[in-house]
Design a protein around this motif. Structure first.
Motif, PDB file in Angstrom:
ATOM      1  N   GLY A  99     -10.628  -7.915  -4.151  1.00  0.00           N
ATOM      2  CA  GLY A  99     -11.157  -6.768  -3.435  1.00  0.00           C
ATOM      3  C   GLY A  99     -10.378  -5.489  -3.702  1.00  0.00           C
ATOM      4  O   GLY A  99      -9.223  -5.515  -4.122  1.00  0.00           O
ATOM      5  N   VAL A 100     -11.028  -4.373  -3.444  1.00  0.00           N
ATOM      6  CA  VAL A 100     -10.410  -3.053  -3.602  1.00  0.00           C
ATOM      7  C   VAL A 100      -9.514  -2.790  -2.401  1.00  0.00           C
ATOM      8  O   VAL A 100      -9.895  -3.061  -1.266  1.00  0.00           O
ATOM      9  CB  VAL A 100     -11.501  -1.957  -3.709  1.00  0.00           C
ATOM     10  CG1 VAL A 100     -10.888  -0.577  -3.717  1.00  0.00           C
ATOM     11  CG2 VAL A 100     -12.364  -2.192  -4.928  1.00  0.00           C
ATOM     12  N   GLY A 101      -8.326  -2.273  -2.640  1.00  0.00           N
ATOM     13  CA  GLY A 101      -7.440  -1.847  -1.561  1.00  0.00           C
ATOM     14  C   GLY A 101      -7.338  -0.340  -1.570  1.00  0.00           C
ATOM     15  O   GLY A 101      -6.585   0.213  -2.362  1.00  0.00           O
ATOM     16  N   THR A 102      -8.097   0.335  -0.726  1.00  0.00           N
ATOM     17  CA  THR A 102      -8.110   1.797  -0.772  1.00  0.00           C
ATOM     18  C   THR A 102      -6.841   2.414  -0.215  1.00  0.00           C
ATOM     19  O   THR A 102      -6.457   3.514  -0.604  1.00  0.00           O
ATOM     20  CB  THR A 102      -9.318   2.368  -0.014  1.00  0.00           C
ATOM     21  OG1 THR A 102      -9.286   1.887   1.333  1.00  0.00           O
ATOM     22  CG2 THR A 102     -10.620   1.949  -0.675  1.00  0.00           C
ATOM     23  N   ALA A 103      -6.161   1.761   0.701  1.00  0.00           N
ATOM     24  CA  ALA A 103      -4.922   2.299   1.271  1.00  0.00           C
ATOM     25  C   ALA A 103      -3.726   1.424   0.950  1.00  0.00           C
ATOM     26  O   ALA A 103      -2.622   1.683   1.423  1.00  0.00           O
ATOM     27  CB  ALA A 103      -5.062   2.443   2.787  1.00  0.00           C
ATOM     28  N   ASN A 104      -3.923   0.389   0.156  1.00  0.00           N
ATOM     29  CA  ASN A 104      -2.833  -0.523  -0.181  1.00  0.00           C
ATOM     30  C   ASN A 104      -3.197  -1.254  -1.462  1.00  0.00           C
ATOM     31  O   ASN A 104      -4.146  -0.908  -2.146  1.00  0.00           O
ATOM     32  CB  ASN A 104      -2.589  -1.507   0.975  1.00  0.00           C
ATOM     33  CG  ASN A 104      -1.148  -1.947   1.057  1.00  0.00           C
ATOM     34  OD1 ASN A 104      -0.534  -2.248   0.047  1.00  0.00           O
ATOM     35  ND2 ASN A 104      -0.603  -1.966   2.263  1.00  0.00           N
ATOM     36  N   THR A 105      -2.467  -2.295  -1.761  1.00  0.00           N
ATOM     37  CA  THR A 105      -2.657  -3.063  -2.988  1.00  0.00           C
ATOM     38  C   THR A 105      -4.027  -3.730  -3.020  1.00  0.00           C
ATOM     39  O   THR A 105      -4.506  -4.215  -1.997  1.00  0.00           O
ATOM     40  CB  THR A 105      -1.567  -4.151  -3.085  1.00  0.00           C
ATOM     41  OG1 THR A 105      -0.299  -3.537  -2.941  1.00  0.00           O
ATOM     42  CG2 THR A 105      -1.639  -4.901  -4.390  1.00  0.00           C
TER      43      THR A 105
END
Length: 117
Positions: A79-85
Motif C-alpha cells: 500500500g501507499v504510505g502518504t505520511a509514512n513508509t
C-alpha cells in the motif's frame, strides 16, 4: 462459511464464481474491506487449512488465458504510505521443522518464437 464436518467426514466447499459470457466480458468478484477515516484500514486474509495427516492446504492465484490478446495479470503490491513508509511485499517459503524449508521460485515463462523471455 460451510458446515463443519462430522467425526469422520470432510467440511464443505465454498465457490464464488461469476458467470460466463457468450459475448462481452464475464463478471467480476471483489473481496475487500472498507476504508477507515480515523483508524487503520481493514484486513483481507486468504489462507488454506492445515493437514494433520497430509500436506497443508494450497493457496493458488492465476490470471486468465486469452486466445486473442495478452494473458491476464497477477499483481501484488504494498500500500501507499502518504505520511509514512509505503507498505512492503513479502514472499517467504514455509518452515520445515523436521527437514528443509520450502522453495521460493520466481521465473519467467518461455517466450514464443518471435519474443524474449
Amino acid at each position: 462459511r460451510s458446515a463443519n464436518s462430522g467425526a469422520s467426514g470432510v467440511s464443505g466447499m465454498l465457490v464464488f464464481s461469476s458467470g460466463t459470457a457468450v459475448k462481452g466480458n464475464s463478471g467480476a468478484i471483489e473481496i475487500g474491506s472498507g476504508a477507515a477515516t480515523g483508524g487503520r484500514g481493514g484486513l483481507v486474509s486468504i489462507s488454506a487449512g492445515s493437514g494433520t495427516s497430509g500436506v497443508g492446504g494450497l493457496v493458488s492465484m492465476w490470471a486468465g488465458k486469452s486466445t486473442t490478446l495478452a494473458g491476464g495479470l497477477v499483481s501484488i503490491s504494498g500500500g501507499v504510505g502518504t505520511a509514512n513508509t509505503g507498505g512492503g511485499v513479502s514472499v517467504a517459503s514455509g518452515e520445515g521443522t523436521a527437514t528443509s524449508s520450502g522453495v521460493v521460485t520466481i521465473r519467467s515463462a518461455n517466450s514464443g518464437a518471435s519474443g524474449v523471455s
